[in-house]
Motif scaffolding. Structure first.
Motif, PDB file in Angstrom:
ATOM      1  N   MET A  89       0.800  -1.149   0.030  1.00 53.80           N
ATOM      2  CA  MET A  89       0.053  -0.097  -0.010  1.00 53.80           C
ATOM      3  C   MET A  89       0.781   1.207   0.070  1.00 53.80           C
ATOM      4  SD  MET A  89      -2.997   1.145   2.789  1.00 53.80           S
ATOM      5  CE  MET A  89      -4.216  -0.124   2.298  1.00 53.80           C
ATOM      6  N   ALA A  90       0.613   2.301  -0.490  1.00 59.23           N
ATOM      7  CA  ALA A  90       1.073   3.624  -0.539  1.00 59.23           C
ATOM      8  C   ALA A  90       1.380   3.973   0.894  1.00 59.23           C
ATOM      9  CB  ALA A  90       0.269   4.640  -1.390  1.00 59.23           C
ATOM     10  N   SER A  91       2.553   4.336   1.068  1.00 60.87           N
ATOM     11  CA  SER A  91       2.938   4.830   2.430  1.00 60.87           C
ATOM     12  C   SER A  91       2.047   5.852   3.259  1.00 60.87           C
ATOM     13  CB  SER A  91       4.303   5.130   2.667  1.00 60.87           C
ATOM     14  OG  SER A  91       4.535   6.280   1.866  1.00 60.87           O
ATOM     15  N   GLU A  92       1.726   6.967   2.309  1.00 62.36           N
ATOM     16  CA  GLU A  92       0.913   8.157   2.645  1.00 62.36           C
ATOM     17  C   GLU A  92      -0.397   7.541   3.366  1.00 62.36           C
ATOM     18  OE1 GLU A  92       2.178   8.306  -0.188  1.00 62.36           O
ATOM     19  OE2 GLU A  92       3.884   9.398   0.070  1.00 62.36           O
ATOM     20  N   VAL A  93      -0.888   6.727   2.493  1.00 61.73           N
ATOM     21  CA  VAL A  93      -2.368   6.211   2.773  1.00 61.73           C
ATOM     22  C   VAL A  93      -2.217   5.103   4.161  1.00 61.73           C
ATOM     23  CG1 VAL A  93      -4.370   4.878   1.856  1.00 61.73           C
ATOM     24  CG2 VAL A  93      -3.076   6.557   0.659  1.00 61.73           C
ATOM     25  N   ALA A  94      -1.252   4.351   4.122  1.00 58.15           N
ATOM     26  CA  ALA A  94      -1.244   3.321   4.917  1.00 58.15           C
ATOM     27  C   ALA A  94      -1.248   4.037   6.502  1.00 58.15           C
ATOM     28  CB  ALA A  94       0.078   2.512   4.691  1.00 58.15           C
ATOM     29  N   PHE A  95      -0.030   4.939   6.493  1.00 54.18           N
ATOM     30  CA  PHE A  95       0.531   5.616   7.725  1.00 54.18           C
ATOM     31  C   PHE A  95      -0.951   6.551   8.318  1.00 54.18           C
ATOM     32  CE2 PHE A  95       4.774   4.302   6.997  1.00 54.18           C
ATOM     33  CZ  PHE A  95       5.094   3.591   8.162  1.00 54.18           C
ATOM     34  N   THR A  96      -1.151   7.247   7.351  1.00 53.83           N
ATOM     35  CA  THR A  96      -2.386   8.404   7.899  1.00 53.83           C
ATOM     36  C   THR A  96      -3.630   7.745   8.425  1.00 53.83           C
ATOM     37  OG1 THR A  96      -1.531   9.992   6.246  1.00 53.83           O
ATOM     38  CG2 THR A  96      -3.522  10.409   6.997  1.00 53.83           C
ATOM     39  N   SER A  97      -3.905   6.559   7.621  1.00 51.66           N
ATOM     40  CA  SER A  97      -5.297   6.026   7.912  1.00 51.66           C
ATOM     41  C   SER A  97      -5.031   5.102   9.035  1.00 51.66           C
ATOM     42  CB  SER A  97      -5.796   5.267   6.555  1.00 51.66           C
ATOM     43  OG  SER A  97      -4.765   4.166   6.347  1.00 51.66           O
ATOM     44  N   SER A  98      -3.937   4.372   9.265  1.00 51.87           N
ATOM     45  CA  SER A  98      -3.843   3.546  10.480  1.00 51.87           C
ATOM     46  C   SER A  98      -3.787   4.536  11.726  1.00 51.87           C
ATOM     47  CB  SER A  98      -2.452   2.905  10.319  1.00 51.87           C
ATOM     48  OG  SER A  98      -2.791   1.969   9.240  1.00 51.87           O
ATOM     49  N   ILE A  99      -2.942   5.627  11.757  1.00 53.94           N
ATOM     50  CA  ILE A  99      -2.926   6.363  12.799  1.00 53.94           C
ATOM     51  C   ILE A  99      -4.265   7.139  13.138  1.00 53.94           C
ATOM     52  CG2 ILE A  99      -1.965   8.490  13.540  1.00 53.94           C
ATOM     53  CD1 ILE A  99       0.733   7.772  12.145  1.00 53.94           C
ATOM     54  N   PHE A 100      -5.084   7.535  12.400  1.00 53.36           N
ATOM     55  CA  PHE A 100      -6.273   8.150  12.464  1.00 53.36           C
ATOM     56  C   PHE A 100      -7.219   7.057  13.201  1.00 53.36           C
ATOM     57  CE2 PHE A 100      -5.196  11.836  10.014  1.00 53.36           C
ATOM     58  CZ  PHE A 100      -5.293  12.803  11.156  1.00 53.36           C
ATOM     59  N   ILE A 101      -7.231   5.809  12.699  1.00 54.07           N
ATOM     60  CA  ILE A 101      -8.212   4.730  12.862  1.00 54.07           C
ATOM     61  C   ILE A 101      -7.808   4.190  14.446  1.00 54.07           C
ATOM     62  CG2 ILE A 101      -8.904   2.364  12.562  1.00 54.07           C
ATOM     63  CD1 ILE A 101      -8.698   3.008   9.625  1.00 54.07           C
ATOM     64  N   PHE A 102      -6.540   3.949  14.702  1.00 55.91           N
ATOM     65  CA  PHE A 102      -6.113   3.458  16.139  1.00 55.91           C
ATOM     66  C   PHE A 102      -6.148   4.367  16.932  1.00 55.91           C
ATOM     67  CE2 PHE A 102      -4.941   0.194  13.190  1.00 55.91           C
ATOM     68  CZ  PHE A 102      -5.292  -1.288  13.884  1.00 55.91           C
ATOM     69  N   GLY A 103      -5.997   5.781  16.630  1.00 52.80           N
ATOM     70  CA  GLY A 103      -6.050   6.856  17.671  1.00 52.80           C
ATOM     71  C   GLY A 103      -7.403   6.968  17.984  1.00 52.80           C
ATOM     72  N   GLY A 104      -8.468   6.891  17.165  1.00 53.92           N
ATOM     73  CA  GLY A 104      -9.710   6.948  17.533  1.00 53.92           C
ATOM     74  C   GLY A 104     -10.339   5.914  18.473  1.00 53.92           C
ATOM     75  N   VAL A 105      -9.931   4.627  17.854  1.00 51.16           N
ATOM     76  CA  VAL A 105      -9.854   3.290  18.796  1.00 51.16           C
ATOM     77  C   VAL A 105      -9.449   3.678  20.201  1.00 51.16           C
ATOM     78  CG1 VAL A 105      -9.415   0.921  19.266  1.00 51.16           C
ATOM     79  CG2 VAL A 105     -10.139   1.799  16.792  1.00 51.16           C
ATOM     80  N   GLY A 106      -8.206   4.198  20.282  1.00 54.14           N
ATOM     81  CA  GLY A 106      -7.726   4.739  21.878  1.00 54.14           C
ATOM     82  C   GLY A 106      -8.478   5.386  22.447  1.00 54.14           C
ATOM     83  N   LEU A 107      -8.991   6.443  21.912  1.00 49.72           N
ATOM     84  CA  LEU A 107      -9.828   7.373  22.552  1.00 49.72           C
ATOM     85  C   LEU A 107     -11.273   6.763  22.826  1.00 49.72           C
ATOM     86  CD1 LEU A 107      -9.332  10.807  20.323  1.00 49.72           C
ATOM     87  CD2 LEU A 107      -8.351  10.168  23.015  1.00 49.72           C
ATOM     88  N   MET A 108     -11.637   6.006  21.961  1.00 51.81           N
ATOM     89  CA  MET A 108     -13.214   5.391  22.306  1.00 51.81           C
ATOM     90  C   MET A 108     -12.966   4.292  23.656  1.00 51.81           C
ATOM     91  SD  MET A 108     -15.630   6.358  20.645  1.00 51.81           S
ATOM     92  CE  MET A 108     -16.678   4.967  20.786  1.00 51.81           C
ATOM     93  N   THR A 109     -11.657   3.829  23.664  1.00 50.16           N
ATOM     94  CA  THR A 109     -11.505   2.844  24.710  1.00 50.16           C
ATOM     95  C   THR A 109     -11.415   3.433  25.984  1.00 50.16           C
ATOM     96  OG1 THR A 109     -10.260   1.469  23.180  1.00 50.16           O
ATOM     97  CG2 THR A 109      -9.704   1.160  25.637  1.00 50.16           C
ATOM     98  N   SER A 110     -10.665   4.782  26.102  1.00 49.36           N
ATOM     99  CA  SER A 110     -10.611   5.654  27.130  1.00 49.36           C
ATOM    100  C   SER A 110     -11.969   6.065  27.712  1.00 49.36           C
ATOM    101  CB  SER A 110      -9.775   6.898  26.776  1.00 49.36           C
ATOM    102  OG  SER A 110     -10.346   7.756  25.920  1.00 49.36           O
ATOM    103  N   ILE A 111     -12.974   6.292  26.803  1.00 45.42           N
ATOM    104  CA  ILE A 111     -14.476   6.759  27.125  1.00 45.42           C
ATOM    105  C   ILE A 111     -14.857   5.519  27.819  1.00 45.42           C
ATOM    106  CG2 ILE A 111     -16.779   6.873  26.126  1.00 45.42           C
ATOM    107  CD1 ILE A 111     -15.324   8.894  23.874  1.00 45.42           C
ATOM    108  N   PHE A 112     -14.837   4.259  27.329  1.00 43.63           N
ATOM    109  CA  PHE A 112     -15.452   3.082  28.044  1.00 43.63           C
ATOM    110  C   PHE A 112     -14.699   2.878  29.460  1.00 43.63           C
ATOM    111  CE2 PHE A 112     -16.645   2.031  23.591  1.00 43.63           C
ATOM    112  CZ  PHE A 112     -17.862   2.641  23.597  1.00 43.63           C
ATOM    113  N   VAL A 113     -13.706   2.996  29.404  1.00 40.64           N
ATOM    114  CA  VAL A 113     -12.733   2.571  30.773  1.00 40.64           C
ATOM    115  C   VAL A 113     -13.104   3.834  31.558  1.00 40.64           C
ATOM    116  CG1 VAL A 113     -10.544   2.949  31.879  1.00 40.64           C
ATOM    117  CG2 VAL A 113     -10.923   1.639  29.574  1.00 40.64           C
TER     118      VAL A 113
END
Length: 114
Positions: free
Chosen positions: A81-105
């Motif tokens: 996959m293109a590096s710009e797409v891979a890194f940008t999308s992964s960082i935003f997706i998993f950063g959002g998952v981390g924030l959602m996890t903090s809400i539930f905790v």
């Protein structure tokens, strides 16, 4: 540094300062007006305040999510996959998952306190 960089930095910091200054002064004026009318100013303090530990936990889970996003982005880049797409999308997706996890905790901790 050229003049445009200095000018942009000056505009950004002065805007942030202006926003914070206006927020604090308007809040102070509202409270003083309530006190002058004889009303109780505790109306503004009705919400629950976050503790220092909750804030640190939120930042920690966000950082963990971003770290996992970087790792997943690197593996997606290795798979073609293109590096710009891979890194940008992964960082935003998993950063959002981390924030959602903090809400539930935080919800679980609040229920445990009550």
């Amino acid at each position: 540094m050229d003049a445009t960089t200095v000018l942009v930095n000056l505009i950004i910091f002065s805007t942030l300062f202006g926003i914070v200054y206006m927020f604090l002064t308007s809040r102070n004026k509202e409270r003083l007006a309530l006190i002058e009318k004889g009303a109780d100013a505790t109306v503004f303090n009705s919400g629950k305040k976050f503790s220092f530990a909750e804030g640190i936990m939120n930042l920690a889970l966000l950082a963990i999510g971003i770290g996992i996003g970087v790792l997943v982005g690197a593996s997606l880049e290795q798979s073609g996959m293109a590096s710009e797409v891979a890194f940008t999308s992964s960082i935003f997706i998993f950063g959002g998952v981390g924030l959602m996890t903090s809400i539930f905790v935080n919800r679980k901790l609040i229920k445990k306190e009550d």
